[in-house]
Each structure stands twice: as C-alpha cells, then as structure tokens.
Design an enzyme around this catalytic site. Structure first.
Site, short mmCIF file in Angstrom:
data_model
loop_
_atom_site.label_atom_id
_atom_site.label_comp_id
_atom_site.label_asym_id
_atom_site.label_seq_id
_atom_site.Cartn_x
_atom_site.Cartn_y
_atom_site.Cartn_z
N HIS A 1 -0.59 -3.40 -15.34
CA HIS A 1 0.24 -2.41 -16.02
C HIS A 1 1.69 -2.88 -16.11
CE1 HIS A 1 -2.65 1.23 -15.37
NE2 HIS A 1 -3.24 0.18 -15.93
N GLU B 1 4.48 -1.31 -15.48
CA GLU B 1 5.28 -0.96 -14.30
C GLU B 1 5.00 -1.94 -13.17
OE1 GLU B 1 3.65 3.02 -16.01
OE2 GLU B 1 3.06 0.92 -15.94
N CYS C 1 0.56 5.94 -14.37
CA CYS C 1 -0.71 6.43 -13.83
C CYS C 1 -0.57 6.53 -12.31
CB CYS C 1 -1.83 5.45 -14.19
SG CYS C 1 -1.72 3.86 -13.32
N CYS D 1 0.16 3.12 -10.51
CA CYS D 1 1.56 2.72 -10.66
C CYS D 1 2.48 3.65 -9.88
CB CYS D 1 1.95 2.69 -12.14
SG CYS D 1 1.16 1.32 -13.02
#
Length: 158
Positions: free
Chosen positions: A79, A81, A107, A110
């Site tokens: 991801h 992040e 999410c 993260c």
C-alpha cells in the site's frame, strides 16, 4: 496573480501526482509523508521491488474475486502508506509527529503501521469503508481529516 495553495492543497495535489506511478489495476493510491511542511517521503501502491507488477501479470484480487475492503493481505501490492513509511525509514527520516496526506483513507493494516510510526494527523481525499481502521485510529488519538480538493473543504472524520 493566482491564489497560493494552502499546505493541505499543496500536499494533497502531490499525493495525486504520486498516485500516477501506481501499478495497481483496481485503485491508484498516492501518499505524501510530511513533517513541519517538509516532505519526508512519498509512496504509491504497487508490487514490492523486483516483483512483477499487477499491470504485467494481472490482479490477484480480481482473479480470486475478492470484494474491496476484505482480505487486504491477499494482494501482490504494498500500500501507498506502507511504502511511504518504509521509504522514510530507509532514508533515515523519523515519522514521529508527521502528517500523512493520502488520496484514500487507510485500511486497518495501514492504520496499525501509521499508529506505530507515530504519525499524528492524516488528510484523505477519498473515504474507504474500514470500520476497524477508524476504530484503531480513533483509539490511538490520530486525527483524520477529509480534504476535498475541488471545494478546499476540510472536515474532521476522526
């Protein structure tokens, strides 16, 4: 003379620019990690270094018919992040007290990394349905703000 962008607009527009590097076939996400209005790192979602991109081999989540918001671990990609936090670490930049600008709301995976990275504030341009992420961020005292680039409206989510 054109109106000078706010810091939120400036960094959010950068997050969208970063998202253009994404190789995800489902959702292009970009992140800019900032402290004291200085960029620490950026990240976009895509396969780990040296691994074939979804754009080349297809989307594992689509092949498995997984709906959005479930089974985040079943994906080739890292991801945005996560990549921004990793890059900050690789470059020797502390994320303690930093602000994260992201095209999409994090999410739950993260969110846990953001909490342990001691990031204090998040600005998102798009919400994402993950109640566990919201609960974790709230419990950790991390502020999450929705920032609409079109109207420049700022609204606290968490």
């Amino acid at each position: 003379m054109d109106k000078r962008p706010s810091w939120q607009q400036y960094f959010m527009e950068m997050a969208f620019l970063v998202s253009r590097r994404s190789t995800c076939l489902r959702r292009k996400v970009g992140t800019v990690l900032v402290r004291d209005n200085q960029i620490l790192s950026t990240g976009y979602n895509g396969s780990p270094k040296g691994i074939a991109h979804c754009a080349e081999v297809g989307c594992l989540r689509e092949q498995m018919k997984l709906p959005a918001g479930s089974n985040h671990e079943l994906c080739r990609g890292v991801h945005a992040e996560q990549n921004a936090i990793i890059q900050a670490g690789l470059n020797g930049s502390s994320t303690r007290g930093a602000t994260l600008y992201c095209t999409h709301q994090p999410c739950s995976i993260c969110a846990r990394l953001i909490i342990n990275a001691e990031i204090k504030t998040i600005y998102v341009a798009s919400t994402y349905p993950d109640s566990l992420a919201e609960k974790l961020l709230s419990e950790a005292g991390i502020e999450v703000h929705f920032y609409d680039l079109e109207s420049e409206k700022l609204e606290r989510l968490i």
